[in-house]
Design a protein around this motif. Structure first.
Motif, PDB file in Angstrom:
ATOM      1  N   ASP A   1       0.550  -1.062  -0.168  1.00 27.24           N
ATOM      2  CA  ASP A   1      -0.008  -0.281  -0.446  1.00 27.24           C
ATOM      3  C   ASP A   1       1.182   1.445   0.088  1.00 27.24           C
ATOM      4  N   GLU A   2       2.167   1.299   0.601  1.00 30.41           N
ATOM      5  CA  GLU A   2       2.745   2.601   0.648  1.00 30.41           C
ATOM      6  C   GLU A   2       3.453   2.854  -0.535  1.00 30.41           C
TER       7      GLU A   2
ATOM      8  N   LYS B   1       2.126   1.562  -3.060  1.00 30.91           N
ATOM      9  CA  LYS B   1       0.989   2.281  -4.691  1.00 30.91           C
ATOM     10  C   LYS B   1       1.027   3.783  -4.087  1.00 30.91           C
ATOM     11  N   SER B   2       0.830   4.213  -2.782  1.00 33.50           N
ATOM     12  CA  SER B   2       0.954   5.525  -2.527  1.00 33.50           C
ATOM     13  C   SER B   2       1.564   6.424  -3.418  1.00 33.50           C
ATOM     14  N   LYS B   3       3.392   5.858  -3.137  1.00 35.69           N
ATOM     15  CA  LYS B   3       4.263   6.056  -3.761  1.00 35.69           C
ATOM     16  C   LYS B   3       4.365   6.476  -5.119  1.00 35.69           C
TER      17      LYS B   3
ATOM     18  N   ALA C   1       0.613   6.566  -6.792  1.00 36.04           N
ATOM     19  CA  ALA C   1      -0.368   7.793  -7.127  1.00 36.04           C
ATOM     20  C   ALA C   1       0.249   9.166  -7.084  1.00 36.04           C
ATOM     21  N   ALA C   2       0.854   9.094  -5.716  1.00 37.10           N
ATOM     22  CA  ALA C   2       1.889  10.727  -6.080  1.00 37.10           C
ATOM     23  C   ALA C   2       2.522  11.159  -7.457  1.00 37.10           C
TER      24      ALA C   2
ATOM     25  N   GLN D   1       0.094  11.819 -10.372  1.00 35.32           N
ATOM     26  CA  GLN D   1      -0.789  12.593  -9.805  1.00 35.32           C
ATOM     27  C   GLN D   1      -0.079  14.228 -10.396  1.00 35.32           C
TER      28      GLN D   1
END
Length: 85
Positions: free
Chosen positions: A35-36, A38-40, A42-43, A46
Motif C-alpha cells: 500500500d505504501e 501504491k501511495s508513492k 499515486a503521487a 498525480q
C-alpha cells in the motif's frame, strides 16, 4: 528486500519530473505491491497527470509485482468494456 529497505529506496521510484515541452518523466526501478508503494505511485502519477506525454524510464527496472504494474497502468487506460456485437 525488507519493507525498510524498500522504503529507503522510495519503493523503486527514483525520479519524477516535468521536462520542457510539458513532458512527464518517471523512473522506477522495481514494482512493489504494498500500500505504501501504491501511495508513492499515486503521487508520481498525480505529478505528471497534466503532462502532454509521459516517459517511463525502465532501463534499470528489474521487474517485480504484476499487481503494481496493473495499478500503474490503471492510470493510463480506462476500464475494459466488452465488445458490442
Amino acid at each position: 528486500p525488507s519493507e525498510e529497505e524498500m522504503r529507503s529506496e522510495n519503493f523503486g521510484f527514483k525520479k519524477v519530473e516535468r521536462l520542457d515541452g510539458n513532458i512527464g518523466y518517471v523512473r522506477f526501478d522495481f514494482f512493489v505491491p504494498t500500500d505504501e508503494a501504491k501511495s508513492k505511485a499515486a503521487a508520481a502519477m498525480q505529478f505528471v497527470a497534466d503532462c502532454d506525454a509521459i516517459i517511463f524510464d525502465m532501463r534499470y527496472n528489474g521487474g517485480g509485482s504484476p499487481e503494481m504494474i496493473q495499478y500503474i497502468t490503471s492510470y493510463l487506460f480506462g476500464p475494459r468494456t466488452p465488445p458490442h456485437h
